[in-house]
Design a protein around this motif. Structure first.
Motif, short mmCIF file in Angstrom:
data_model
loop_
_atom_site.label_atom_id
_atom_site.label_comp_id
_atom_site.label_asym_id
_atom_site.label_seq_id
_atom_site.Cartn_x
_atom_site.Cartn_y
_atom_site.Cartn_z
N GLU A 240 26.05 -7.42 5.70
CA GLU A 240 26.90 -4.89 6.02
C GLU A 240 26.77 -5.06 4.64
N PRO A 241 25.51 -4.74 4.27
CA PRO A 241 25.02 -4.32 3.19
C PRO A 241 25.06 -2.89 2.32
N SER A 242 25.98 -2.34 1.77
CA SER A 242 25.82 -0.98 0.80
C SER A 242 25.65 -1.47 -0.53
N ILE A 243 25.27 -0.09 -1.45
CA ILE A 243 25.29 0.14 -2.77
C ILE A 243 26.47 -0.35 -3.08
N LYS A 244 27.57 0.41 -2.56
CA LYS A 244 29.13 0.71 -3.26
C LYS A 244 29.67 -1.25 -3.57
N SER A 245 29.12 -1.82 -2.05
CA SER A 245 29.62 -3.17 -2.53
C SER A 245 29.16 -4.04 -2.74
N SER A 246 27.65 -3.87 -2.77
CA SER A 246 26.84 -4.50 -3.65
C SER A 246 27.21 -4.53 -5.48
N LEU A 247 27.35 -3.21 -5.81
CA LEU A 247 27.85 -2.91 -6.77
C LEU A 247 29.24 -4.29 -7.21
N LYS A 248 29.67 -3.50 -6.59
CA LYS A 248 31.23 -4.68 -6.50
C LYS A 248 30.63 -5.46 -7.19
N PHE A 249 30.48 -6.63 -6.32
CA PHE A 249 29.61 -7.89 -6.32
C PHE A 249 28.82 -8.55 -7.42
N LEU A 250 27.51 -7.42 -7.76
CA LEU A 250 27.33 -7.50 -8.92
C LEU A 250 27.49 -7.03 -10.24
N ARG A 251 28.87 -6.08 -10.35
CA ARG A 251 29.22 -6.84 -11.97
C ARG A 251 30.45 -7.48 -12.01
N ARG A 252 30.93 -8.32 -11.15
CA ARG A 252 31.69 -9.64 -11.96
C ARG A 252 30.74 -10.17 -11.19
N THR A 253 29.75 -10.44 -10.81
CA THR A 253 28.89 -11.58 -11.16
C THR A 253 27.88 -11.87 -11.33
N LYS A 254 27.61 -12.30 -13.10
CA LYS A 254 26.97 -12.09 -13.69
C LYS A 254 25.37 -12.70 -13.00
N TRP A 255 25.02 -13.95 -12.89
CA TRP A 255 23.99 -13.94 -12.68
C TRP A 255 22.77 -13.95 -11.29
N ALA A 256 24.47 -12.72 -10.56
CA ALA A 256 23.68 -12.22 -9.36
C ALA A 256 23.65 -11.36 -9.89
N ARG A 257 23.88 -10.46 -10.84
CA ARG A 257 23.45 -8.86 -11.79
C ARG A 257 22.65 -9.40 -12.74
N SER A 258 21.76 -10.61 -13.18
CA SER A 258 21.01 -10.81 -13.42
C SER A 258 19.57 -10.69 -12.90
N LYS A 259 19.69 -11.26 -11.38
CA LYS A 259 18.34 -11.59 -10.69
C LYS A 259 18.14 -10.40 -10.98
N VAL A 260 19.45 -9.50 -10.11
CA VAL A 260 18.42 -8.04 -9.47
C VAL A 260 17.95 -7.38 -10.63
N GLU A 261 18.75 -7.68 -12.37
CA GLU A 261 17.89 -7.18 -13.11
C GLU A 261 16.32 -7.20 -13.59
N ALA A 262 16.27 -8.41 -13.23
CA ALA A 262 14.62 -9.00 -13.29
C ALA A 262 13.78 -8.64 -12.33
N LEU A 263 14.91 -8.56 -11.17
CA LEU A 263 13.63 -7.69 -10.17
C LEU A 263 13.26 -6.59 -10.53
N TYR A 264 14.05 -5.87 -10.71
CA TYR A 264 13.66 -4.70 -11.11
C TYR A 264 12.68 -4.38 -12.23
N VAL A 265 13.22 -5.17 -13.46
CA VAL A 265 11.92 -5.21 -14.55
C VAL A 265 10.72 -5.22 -13.72
N SER A 266 10.63 -6.43 -13.36
CA SER A 266 9.08 -7.09 -12.11
C SER A 266 8.71 -6.20 -11.50
N THR A 267 8.82 -5.55 -11.01
CA THR A 267 8.32 -4.64 -10.34
C THR A 267 8.35 -3.33 -10.66
#
Length: 71
Positions: A42-69
């Motif tokens: 059940e993905p959404s921007i809001k729920s994903s943001l909540k998870f990513l803001r408190r999970t550093k390793w996941a946020r790092s992966k998202v940021e790395a994907l953004y940079v490589s994309t």
């Protein structure tokens, strides 16, 4: 000289980064790129943001994907 000068994420919010990735990949392909449940269950921007803001390793992966994309 600013230390952020060469940081491709400087000035970008996590919400902006996630929204751009979602628009580019969609939830299913985003989940294929980064195997994080918030992109498949059940993905959404809001729920994903909540998870990513408190999970550093996941946020790092998202940021790395953004940079490589988009860099």
């Amino acid at each position: 000289m600013s230390a952020q000068q060469n940081n491709p994420l400087h000035g970008l919010t996590l919400e902006y980064v996630l929204t751009r990735l979602y628009e580019h990949y969609g939830w299913e392909r985003l989940y294929e790129q980064i195997n994080i449940n918030c992109f498949s269950n059940e993905p959404s921007i809001k729920s994903s943001l909540k998870f990513l803001r408190r999970t550093k390793w996941a946020r790092s992966k998202v940021e790395a994907l953004y940079v490589s994309t988009f860099a």
